[in-house]
Design a protein around this motif. Sequence first.
Motif, mmCIF file in Angstrom:
data_model
loop_
_atom_site.group_PDB
_atom_site.id
_atom_site.type_symbol
_atom_site.label_atom_id
_atom_site.label_comp_id
_atom_site.label_asym_id
_atom_site.label_seq_id
_atom_site.Cartn_x
_atom_site.Cartn_y
_atom_site.Cartn_z
ATOM 1 N N ALA A 1 -52.725 20.533 56.185
ATOM 2 C CA ALA A 1 -53.633 21.377 56.958
ATOM 3 C C ALA A 1 -53.607 21.089 58.462
ATOM 4 O O ALA A 1 -53.748 21.997 59.276
ATOM 5 C CB ALA A 1 -55.068 21.216 56.441
ATOM 6 N N VAL A 2 -53.429 19.826 58.845
ATOM 7 C CA VAL A 2 -53.550 19.441 60.253
ATOM 8 C C VAL A 2 -52.225 18.956 60.845
ATOM 9 O O VAL A 2 -51.764 19.466 61.858
ATOM 10 C CB VAL A 2 -54.644 18.350 60.436
ATOM 11 C CG1 VAL A 2 -54.740 17.901 61.878
ATOM 12 C CG2 VAL A 2 -55.995 18.862 59.942
ATOM 13 N N VAL A 3 -51.634 17.966 60.215
ATOM 14 C CA VAL A 3 -50.445 17.329 60.784
ATOM 15 C C VAL A 3 -49.244 18.274 60.752
ATOM 16 O O VAL A 3 -48.556 18.450 61.767
ATOM 17 C CB VAL A 3 -50.122 15.994 60.069
ATOM 18 C CG1 VAL A 3 -48.908 15.332 60.705
ATOM 19 C CG2 VAL A 3 -51.321 15.054 60.110
ATOM 20 N N GLY A 4 -48.983 18.891 59.620
ATOM 21 C CA GLY A 4 -47.818 19.768 59.477
ATOM 22 C C GLY A 4 -47.764 20.884 60.508
ATOM 23 O O GLY A 4 -46.740 21.059 61.181
ATOM 24 N N PRO A 5 -48.837 21.660 60.664
ATOM 25 C CA PRO A 5 -48.801 22.723 61.681
ATOM 26 C C PRO A 5 -48.586 22.193 63.104
ATOM 27 O O PRO A 5 -47.871 22.809 63.901
ATOM 28 C CB PRO A 5 -50.175 23.389 61.537
ATOM 29 C CG PRO A 5 -50.577 23.117 60.121
ATOM 30 C CD PRO A 5 -50.032 21.751 59.817
ATOM 31 N N LYS A 6 -49.173 21.036 63.407
ATOM 32 C CA LYS A 6 -48.992 20.456 64.742
ATOM 33 C C LYS A 6 -47.533 20.051 64.946
ATOM 34 O O LYS A 6 -46.959 20.263 66.015
ATOM 35 C CB LYS A 6 -49.919 19.258 64.935
ATOM 36 C CG LYS A 6 -49.946 18.747 66.364
ATOM 37 C CD LYS A 6 -50.930 17.612 66.538
ATOM 38 C CE LYS A 6 -52.318 18.146 66.710
ATOM 39 N NZ LYS A 6 -53.263 17.158 67.255
ATOM 40 N N ILE A 7 -46.919 19.478 63.922
ATOM 41 C CA ILE A 7 -45.520 19.075 64.011
ATOM 42 C C ILE A 7 -44.619 20.301 64.187
ATOM 43 O O ILE A 7 -43.674 20.276 64.979
ATOM 44 C CB ILE A 7 -45.104 18.235 62.787
ATOM 45 C CG1 ILE A 7 -45.756 16.844 62.879
ATOM 46 C CG2 ILE A 7 -43.584 18.119 62.683
ATOM 47 C CD1 ILE A 7 -45.535 15.971 61.661
ATOM 48 N N GLN A 8 -44.911 21.374 63.477
ATOM 49 C CA GLN A 8 -44.101 22.593 63.624
ATOM 50 C C GLN A 8 -44.195 23.154 65.042
ATOM 51 O O GLN A 8 -43.183 23.558 65.625
ATOM 52 C CB GLN A 8 -44.516 23.645 62.589
ATOM 53 C CG GLN A 8 -44.169 23.253 61.167
ATOM 54 C CD GLN A 8 -42.719 22.837 61.009
ATOM 55 O OE1 GLN A 8 -41.791 23.498 61.464
ATOM 56 N NE2 GLN A 8 -42.499 21.688 60.366
ATOM 57 N N LYS A 9 -45.375 23.170 65.598
ATOM 58 C CA LYS A 9 -45.566 23.633 66.984
ATOM 59 C C LYS A 9 -44.808 22.718 67.952
ATOM 60 O O LYS A 9 -44.136 23.187 68.874
ATOM 61 C CB LYS A 9 -47.068 23.640 67.304
ATOM 62 C CG LYS A 9 -47.422 24.147 68.672
ATOM 63 C CD LYS A 9 -48.942 24.139 68.856
ATOM 64 C CE LYS A 9 -49.317 24.407 70.280
ATOM 65 N NZ LYS A 9 -50.754 24.269 70.511
ATOM 66 N N PHE A 10 -44.895 21.408 67.718
ATOM 67 C CA PHE A 10 -44.188 20.430 68.535
ATOM 68 C C PHE A 10 -42.676 20.654 68.458
ATOM 69 O O PHE A 10 -41.987 20.677 69.485
ATOM 70 C CB PHE A 10 -44.548 19.018 68.053
ATOM 71 C CG PHE A 10 -43.644 17.939 68.560
ATOM 72 C CD1 PHE A 10 -43.854 17.383 69.818
ATOM 73 C CD2 PHE A 10 -42.589 17.482 67.807
ATOM 74 C CE1 PHE A 10 -43.016 16.383 70.295
ATOM 75 C CE2 PHE A 10 -41.752 16.483 68.270
ATOM 76 C CZ PHE A 10 -41.960 15.942 69.525
ATOM 77 N N LYS A 11 -42.141 20.807 67.245
ATOM 78 C CA LYS A 11 -40.702 20.977 67.067
ATOM 79 C C LYS A 11 -40.195 22.235 67.758
ATOM 80 O O LYS A 11 -39.128 22.225 68.376
ATOM 81 C CB LYS A 11 -40.354 21.030 65.576
ATOM 82 C CG LYS A 11 -40.428 19.687 64.876
ATOM 83 C CD LYS A 11 -40.301 19.850 63.390
ATOM 84 C CE LYS A 11 -38.982 19.374 62.891
ATOM 85 N NZ LYS A 11 -38.914 19.395 61.411
ATOM 86 N N LYS A 12 -40.963 23.299 67.669
ATOM 87 C CA LYS A 12 -40.560 24.548 68.321
ATOM 88 C C LYS A 12 -40.497 24.347 69.832
ATOM 89 O O LYS A 12 -39.495 24.659 70.470
ATOM 90 C CB LYS A 12 -41.527 25.667 67.961
ATOM 91 C CG LYS A 12 -41.163 27.011 68.566
ATOM 92 C CD LYS A 12 -42.128 28.087 68.112
ATOM 93 C CE LYS A 12 -41.808 29.479 68.562
ATOM 94 N NZ LYS A 12 -41.193 29.687 69.821
ATOM 95 N N HIS A 13 -41.551 23.809 70.409
ATOM 96 C CA HIS A 13 -41.628 23.655 71.868
ATOM 97 C C HIS A 13 -40.579 22.673 72.398
ATOM 98 O O HIS A 13 -39.815 23.000 73.301
ATOM 99 C CB HIS A 13 -43.039 23.205 72.275
ATOM 100 C CG HIS A 13 -43.208 23.028 73.745
ATOM 101 N ND1 HIS A 13 -43.392 24.088 74.585
ATOM 102 C CD2 HIS A 13 -43.201 21.920 74.513
ATOM 103 C CE1 HIS A 13 -43.490 23.644 75.835
ATOM 104 N NE2 HIS A 13 -43.387 22.323 75.814
#
Length: 185
Positions: A162-174
């Motif tokens: 719920a929290v870590v995964g979406p943040k990591i995906q946003k980080f990886k994209k940027h």
Amino acid sequence: MDKNNVQQITFGGGCFWCVESCFNMLKGVESAISGYSGGHKDNPTYEEICTGGTGHAEVVQITYDPVIISYDQLMDVFFFLHDPTQLNRQGNDIGTQYRSVIFYKDDSEKQRAENSIKESEATEKWGGKYVTELAPFEKFWAAEQYHQGYYNVNPNQPYCSAVVGPKIQKFKKHFGELGMLKDSE
């Protein structure tokens, strides 16, 4: 990576599971280790720091090669990964152990951190005054082994999904678009 040229920086930006995972993906980062700093008890445990009574913050100690990734780039990542306008919390993680904090080793590093805070705050990305604490680095205590690489081992754990995964995906994209990720990421 030149092992003779590595440096370290320690900071906290909420739950260390996400911060550690993201920093370990960056080119030039040898390691990012979850742990505790800024408190008054030696060898604190996760259960102890969760009470807020030890004064520690959940932090990540990053060992990096400044020839490959600069201090300023690390600070950009730090301010990308958490909201530095939230006092003693990140989202639903509440308590002084989740504070935004940069631990500096000398006056030069303190000045660089102050400058990074001012520059990031001026972007108005977070829309408020930063409350990131600057504190002298004293000790780092590595967190228990089960916290190291926690997301990689437990991506389906509810908090992670719920929290870590979406943040990591946003980080990886940027940061992937900036070419800052290790080739395997």
